[in-house]
Design a protein around this motif. Structure first.
Motif, PDB file in Angstrom:
ATOM      1  N   GLY A  46       0.826  -1.200   0.000  1.00 46.49           N
ATOM      2  CA  GLY A  46       0.000   0.000   0.000  1.00 46.49           C
ATOM      3  C   GLY A  46       0.858   1.247   0.000  1.00 46.49           C
ATOM      4  N   SER A  47       0.728   2.066   1.026  1.00 45.98           N
ATOM      5  CA  SER A  47       1.509   3.302   1.114  1.00 45.98           C
ATOM      6  C   SER A  47       2.699   3.171   2.063  1.00 45.98           C
ATOM      7  CB  SER A  47       0.603   4.443   1.586  1.00 45.98           C
ATOM      8  OG  SER A  47       0.122   4.165   2.885  1.00 45.98           O
ATOM      9  N   VAL A  67      11.967   6.925   0.008  1.00 46.55           N
ATOM     10  CA  VAL A  67      10.655   6.647  -0.578  1.00 46.55           C
ATOM     11  C   VAL A  67      10.208   7.881  -1.355  1.00 46.55           C
ATOM     12  CG1 VAL A  67       8.249   6.090  -0.098  1.00 46.55           C
ATOM     13  CG2 VAL A  67      10.055   5.070   1.289  1.00 46.55           C
ATOM     14  N   GLU A  68       9.889   7.679  -2.640  1.00 48.71           N
ATOM     15  CA  GLU A  68       9.359   8.758  -3.469  1.00 48.71           C
ATOM     16  C   GLU A  68       7.864   8.510  -3.658  1.00 48.71           C
ATOM     17  OE1 GLU A  68       9.945  10.712  -7.874  1.00 48.71           O
ATOM     18  OE2 GLU A  68      11.485   9.389  -7.073  1.00 48.71           O
ATOM     19  N   TRP A  73       1.721  16.451  -4.242  1.00 43.03           N
ATOM     20  CA  TRP A  73       1.560  17.127  -2.964  1.00 43.03           C
ATOM     21  C   TRP A  73       2.015  16.272  -1.786  1.00 43.03           C
ATOM     22  CZ3 TRP A  73      -1.573  13.909  -0.361  1.00 43.03           C
ATOM     23  CH2 TRP A  73      -2.500  13.152  -1.094  1.00 43.03           C
ATOM     24  N   ASP A  74       2.317  15.010  -2.045  1.00 41.56           N
ATOM     25  CA  ASP A  74       2.747  14.100  -0.976  1.00 41.56           C
ATOM     26  C   ASP A  74       4.255  14.245  -0.780  1.00 41.56           C
ATOM     27  OD1 ASP A  74       2.650  12.156   0.951  1.00 41.56           O
ATOM     28  OD2 ASP A  74       1.773  10.630  -0.340  1.00 41.56           O
ATOM     29  N   GLU A  99      -0.122   6.734  -2.764  1.00 38.46           N
ATOM     30  CA  GLU A  99       0.677   5.713  -3.448  1.00 38.46           C
ATOM     31  C   GLU A  99       2.180   6.017  -3.413  1.00 38.46           C
ATOM     32  OE1 GLU A  99      -1.588   7.612  -5.205  1.00 38.46           O
ATOM     33  OE2 GLU A  99      -3.327   6.308  -5.055  1.00 38.46           O
ATOM     34  N   ILE A 100       2.969   4.946  -3.529  1.00 33.65           N
ATOM     35  CA  ILE A 100       4.424   5.053  -3.591  1.00 33.65           C
ATOM     36  C   ILE A 100       4.855   4.915  -5.049  1.00 33.65           C
ATOM     37  CG2 ILE A 100       6.575   3.867  -3.025  1.00 33.65           C
ATOM     38  CD1 ILE A 100       5.379   3.173  -0.331  1.00 33.65           C
ATOM     39  N   ARG A 101       5.726   5.825  -5.502  1.00 38.27           N
ATOM     40  CA  ARG A 101       6.262   5.757  -6.862  1.00 38.27           C
ATOM     41  C   ARG A 101       7.496   4.859  -6.917  1.00 38.27           C
ATOM     42  NH1 ARG A 101       7.495  11.195  -9.756  1.00 38.27           N
ATOM     43  NH2 ARG A 101       5.222  11.159  -9.770  1.00 38.27           N
TER      44      ARG A 101
END
Length: 110
Positions: A46-47, A67-68, A73-74, A99-101
């Motif tokens: 997940g995140s 973590v990107e 805006w996150d 979400e995580i890129r």
């Protein structure tokens, strides 16, 4: 001994005789670099991102989780760096709101 037998023995003697070194090693001796770098397993659920690291080598490795986040805006997150000595283990965790890129672990020789 006939001349043909003598020449054959001479050729065989040259093949068996050890050769002299043809080139000398120049410069100082440089040993192979020591292996380095903790092995890390990264999990994304997940995140949340988690990295489990283990350092099997003699040199201390400073590991840090980066973590990107996907949303503009996150805010991207970096964990606190952890020094892993020989046989050291650490768990690093960070998260995004959504979400995580991408996730990566950086290594620094200490």
């Amino acid at each position: 001994m006939p001349w043909r037998s003598a020449s054959v023995l001479g050729v065989l003697g040259l093949l068996v005789w050890p050769a002299a070194p043809t080139a000398a090693v120049s410069g100082p001796y440089e040993p192979a670099p020591r292996p380095f770098g903790a092995s890390c397993s990264v999990y994304v659920e997940g995140s949340r991102a988690t990295a489990h690291c283990h350092n099997p080598y003699l040199d201390t490795d400073r590991v840090q989780l980066h973590v990107e986040c996907e949303r503009w805006w996150d805010v991207d997150a970096d964990s606190a760096p952890v020094d892993l000595g020989p046989t050291g283990r650490a768990t690093l965790a960070e998260r995004c709101w959504k979400e995580i890129r991408s996730v990566r672990v950086s290594h620094l020789r200490r």
